[in-house]
Design a protein around this motif. Structure first.
Motif, PDB file in Angstrom:
ATOM      1  N   ASP A  28      18.431 -45.002 -65.647  1.00 38.40           N
ATOM      2  CA  ASP A  28      17.781 -45.892 -64.692  1.00 38.40           C
ATOM      3  C   ASP A  28      18.625 -46.145 -63.463  1.00 38.40           C
ATOM      4  O   ASP A  28      18.106 -46.395 -62.376  1.00 38.40           O
ATOM      5  CB  ASP A  28      17.459 -47.240 -65.357  1.00 38.40           C
ATOM      6  CG  ASP A  28      16.352 -47.102 -66.390  1.00 38.40           C
ATOM      7  OD1 ASP A  28      15.604 -46.109 -66.299  1.00 38.40           O
ATOM      8  OD2 ASP A  28      16.258 -47.974 -67.283  1.00 38.40           O
ATOM      9  N   ARG A  32       3.197 -39.642 -57.963  1.00 35.64           N
ATOM     10  CA  ARG A  32       4.398 -39.718 -58.788  1.00 35.64           C
ATOM     11  C   ARG A  32       5.045 -41.075 -58.574  1.00 35.64           C
ATOM     12  O   ARG A  32       5.428 -41.425 -57.467  1.00 35.64           O
ATOM     13  CB  ARG A  32       5.372 -38.585 -58.449  1.00 35.64           C
ATOM     14  CG  ARG A  32       4.787 -37.206 -58.632  1.00 35.64           C
ATOM     15  CD  ARG A  32       5.821 -36.114 -58.382  1.00 35.64           C
ATOM     16  NE  ARG A  32       6.766 -36.005 -59.497  1.00 35.64           N
ATOM     17  CZ  ARG A  32       8.058 -36.307 -59.413  1.00 35.64           C
ATOM     18  NH1 ARG A  32       8.559 -36.765 -58.279  1.00 35.64           N
ATOM     19  NH2 ARG A  32       8.851 -36.174 -60.453  1.00 35.64           N
ATOM     20  N   THR A  33       5.168 -41.851 -59.627  1.00 33.17           N
ATOM     21  CA  THR A  33       5.730 -43.188 -59.512  1.00 33.17           C
ATOM     22  C   THR A  33       6.423 -43.583 -60.806  1.00 33.17           C
ATOM     23  O   THR A  33       6.195 -42.966 -61.847  1.00 33.17           O
ATOM     24  CB  THR A  33       4.635 -44.219 -59.151  1.00 33.17           C
ATOM     25  OG1 THR A  33       5.239 -45.483 -58.868  1.00 33.17           O
ATOM     26  CG2 THR A  33       3.628 -44.363 -60.275  1.00 33.17           C
ATOM     27  N   THR A  34       7.247 -44.611 -60.732  1.00 26.14           N
ATOM     28  CA  THR A  34       7.965 -45.086 -61.905  1.00 26.14           C
ATOM     29  C   THR A  34       7.144 -46.140 -62.653  1.00 26.14           C
ATOM     30  O   THR A  34       6.138 -46.639 -62.138  1.00 26.14           O
ATOM     31  CB  THR A  34       9.314 -45.712 -61.505  1.00 26.14           C
ATOM     32  OG1 THR A  34       9.061 -46.903 -60.730  1.00 26.14           O
ATOM     33  CG2 THR A  34      10.135 -44.743 -60.671  1.00 26.14           C
ATOM     34  N   GLN A  35       7.598 -46.491 -63.843  1.00 27.55           N
ATOM     35  CA  GLN A  35       6.942 -47.532 -64.632  1.00 27.55           C
ATOM     36  C   GLN A  35       7.355 -48.934 -64.189  1.00 27.55           C
ATOM     37  O   GLN A  35       6.735 -49.915 -64.603  1.00 27.55           O
ATOM     38  CB  GLN A  35       7.272 -47.352 -66.118  1.00 27.55           C
ATOM     39  CG  GLN A  35       6.598 -46.156 -66.771  1.00 27.55           C
ATOM     40  CD  GLN A  35       6.927 -46.059 -68.242  1.00 27.55           C
ATOM     41  OE1 GLN A  35       8.096 -46.058 -68.630  1.00 27.55           O
ATOM     42  NE2 GLN A  35       5.906 -45.994 -69.085  1.00 27.55           N
ATOM     43  N   ARG A  36       8.377 -49.022 -63.362  1.00 24.74           N
ATOM     44  CA  ARG A  36       8.873 -50.340 -62.932  1.00 24.74           C
ATOM     45  C   ARG A  36       7.778 -51.080 -62.175  1.00 24.74           C
ATOM     46  O   ARG A  36       7.212 -50.559 -61.209  1.00 24.74           O
ATOM     47  CB  ARG A  36      10.105 -50.166 -62.049  1.00 24.74           C
ATOM     48  CG  ARG A  36      10.652 -51.487 -61.479  1.00 24.74           C
ATOM     49  CD  ARG A  36      11.927 -51.247 -60.695  1.00 24.74           C
ATOM     50  NE  ARG A  36      12.319 -52.386 -59.888  1.00 24.74           N
ATOM     51  CZ  ARG A  36      12.952 -53.449 -60.326  1.00 24.74           C
ATOM     52  NH1 ARG A  36      13.272 -53.533 -61.604  1.00 24.74           N
ATOM     53  NH2 ARG A  36      13.287 -54.436 -59.515  1.00 24.74           N
ATOM     54  N   ILE A  79       3.731 -40.420 -64.196  1.00 23.58           N
ATOM     55  CA  ILE A  79       4.778 -41.408 -64.384  1.00 23.58           C
ATOM     56  C   ILE A  79       6.139 -40.714 -64.497  1.00 23.58           C
ATOM     57  O   ILE A  79       6.321 -39.808 -65.314  1.00 23.58           O
ATOM     58  CB  ILE A  79       4.528 -42.266 -65.633  1.00 23.58           C
ATOM     59  CG1 ILE A  79       3.157 -42.961 -65.517  1.00 23.58           C
ATOM     60  CG2 ILE A  79       5.633 -43.292 -65.805  1.00 23.58           C
ATOM     61  CD1 ILE A  79       3.008 -43.865 -64.307  1.00 23.58           C
ATOM     62  N   ILE A  80       7.069 -41.143 -63.661  1.00 21.17           N
ATOM     63  CA  ILE A  80       8.428 -40.597 -63.683  1.00 21.17           C
ATOM     64  C   ILE A  80       9.241 -41.385 -64.695  1.00 21.17           C
ATOM     65  O   ILE A  80       9.371 -42.604 -64.587  1.00 21.17           O
ATOM     66  CB  ILE A  80       9.089 -40.712 -62.294  1.00 21.17           C
ATOM     67  CG1 ILE A  80       8.231 -40.012 -61.230  1.00 21.17           C
ATOM     68  CG2 ILE A  80      10.494 -40.125 -62.319  1.00 21.17           C
ATOM     69  CD1 ILE A  80       8.703 -40.272 -59.812  1.00 21.17           C
ATOM     70  N   ARG A  81       9.772 -40.696 -65.663  1.00 24.59           N
ATOM     71  CA  ARG A  81      10.618 -41.347 -66.675  1.00 24.59           C
ATOM     72  C   ARG A  81      12.027 -40.783 -66.559  1.00 24.59           C
ATOM     73  O   ARG A  81      12.219 -39.578 -66.445  1.00 24.59           O
ATOM     74  CB  ARG A  81      10.070 -41.120 -68.074  1.00 24.59           C
ATOM     75  CG  ARG A  81       8.726 -41.816 -68.317  1.00 24.59           C
ATOM     76  CD  ARG A  81       8.208 -41.550 -69.720  1.00 24.59           C
ATOM     77  NE  ARG A  81       7.027 -42.343 -70.005  1.00 24.59           N
ATOM     78  CZ  ARG A  81       5.798 -41.972 -69.684  1.00 24.59           C
ATOM     79  NH1 ARG A  81       5.599 -40.821 -69.049  1.00 24.59           N
ATOM     80  NH2 ARG A  81       4.759 -42.755 -69.969  1.00 24.59           N
ATOM     81  N   SER A  82      12.984 -41.689 -66.577  1.00 20.96           N
ATOM     82  CA  SER A  82      14.382 -41.266 -66.475  1.00 20.96           C
ATOM     83  C   SER A  82      15.211 -41.980 -67.527  1.00 20.96           C
ATOM     84  O   SER A  82      15.043 -43.174 -67.766  1.00 20.96           O
ATOM     85  CB  SER A  82      14.930 -41.589 -65.075  1.00 20.96           C
ATOM     86  OG  SER A  82      16.309 -41.310 -65.016  1.00 20.96           O
ATOM     87  N   MET A  99      17.802 -43.981 -60.524  1.00 19.99           N
ATOM     88  CA  MET A  99      16.512 -44.133 -59.866  1.00 19.99           C
ATOM     89  C   MET A  99      16.618 -45.109 -58.702  1.00 19.99           C
ATOM     90  O   MET A  99      17.366 -46.087 -58.779  1.00 19.99           O
ATOM     91  CB  MET A  99      15.462 -44.652 -60.862  1.00 19.99           C
ATOM     92  CG  MET A  99      15.251 -43.740 -62.059  1.00 19.99           C
ATOM     93  SD  MET A  99      14.572 -42.143 -61.590  1.00 19.99           S
ATOM     94  CE  MET A  99      12.945 -42.656 -61.042  1.00 19.99           C
TER      95      MET A  99
END
Length: 316
Positions: free
Chosen positions: A266, A200-204, A260-263, A269
């Motif tokens: 932001d 699990r990770t962000t798109q950044r 992908i973690i989407r929020s 996060m």
């Protein structure tokens, strides 16, 4: 050459014990740790008991050494954060103990493991030659106790200009012995690969420069055998790697699954440092030449980790 390692129970401490044991026959080790019995059990399991017994930290200074490596205070960021302000007292205690030894034996060299966390700024750009470090006031205002502990030690070292002291500012380190439960990106990667679950990770996108045990050992050899200095320096590999390139490599090579973690918020996060690495390669002037880039280090060490994990399952 006889080298003392303070904090021998740490991941880097154990990795360096293996590197010295395998690749530096002229060197001998004196090991010290709070959990010294655990280190002795590990030495026995690795068939390295001929190195000698690891001793309590309080016994440092009883034996003559030519070099000291201080790893006290390095570990999982969650554990470091849990220590709070007390990490300053812990760092000060053992650093002052080593300096007292050096004042008694000024021919001894001292490698203190500092951190890239001492640098000011938000790491929108990588650290460079003109980058500045945080002040004590900065650290106290932000309650950055770990950084403050390192800054205090570095200031103490520069005030002892007659002594040979290297402050090694470590950014990102990785090896097959990484704790899979630690709060690092690569720990989470290894845990996902081992358990076969998505990461699990962000798109950044972020960029890191991973150094492994062999290049770190090479740097330490240079600092202990080449020119004497009293200075700070940054660690680096041949080339850093972005998270996007890393994840693409891990997916294609090791079959890593991603979630992908989407929020929509932001700000809620956790904010990761965008460019947490250094292009200040002053260590090159001392003779350090890394042999691996970040990608090769990560690939080699993950392969070794997975191989060991399969062996452990077969032997269970």
């Amino acid at each position: 050459m006889r080298i003392a390692i303070l904090g021998a129970s740490s991941q880097i401490g154990r990795d360096l014990v293996c590197e010295v044991h395998q690749n530096w026959p002229e060197a001998s080790l004196n090991l010290y740790a709070r959990s010294y019995e655990t280190v002795n059990a590990w030495l026995l399991s690795q068939k390295m008991q001929n190195i000698g017994q690891c001793e309590p930290l309080a016994l440092f200074g009883k034996h003559k050494v030519d070099g000291v490596i201080n790893l006290i205070g390095r570990g999982d960021p969650r554990q470091t954060q849990a220590l709070g302000e007390t990490i300053i007292d812990i760092s000060d205690q053992y650093d002052k103990q080593v300096i007292a030894y050096l004042e008694h034996d000024p021919d001894c060299r001292y490698i203190f493991f500092s951190s890239g966390a001492v640098y000011a700024g938000g790491f929108e750009q990588p650290v460079h030659l003109d980058s500045v470090v945080l002040t004590e006031q900065d650290c106290r205002q932000s309650k950055s106790w770990y950084a403050l502990a390192k800054i205090r030690a570095e200031s103490r070292h520069r005030a002892k200009s007659e002594l040979c002291i290297f402050d090694v500012r470590l950014f990102s380190y990785f090896s097959a012995s990484q704790d899979t439960d630690a709060s690092y990106l690569m720990s989470e990667v290894m845990n996902s690969l081992y358990l076969g679950k998505p990461l699990r990770t962000t798109q950044r996108d972020i960029t890191r420069d991973y150094i492994g045990s062999s290049d770190l050992f090479s740097l330490i050899q240079v600092l202990f055998t080449k020119a004497r200095r009293n200075c700070s320096l940054d660690t680096y590999s041949i080339k850093p790697i972005s998270k996007s390139d890393l994840l693409e490599f891990l997916s294609s090579t090791f079959g890593l699954k991603l979630e992908i973690i989407r929020s929509h918020n932001d700000a809620a996060m956790p904010q990761e440092k965008k460019n947490y690495f250094s292009i200040n390669h002053i260590a090159n002037t001392l003779g350090y030449q890394p042999q691996h880039d970040s990608l090769r280090t990560l690939g080699n060490e993950i392969n070794l980790f997975l191989t060991r994990a399969k062996q452990n399952i077969r032997n269970a």
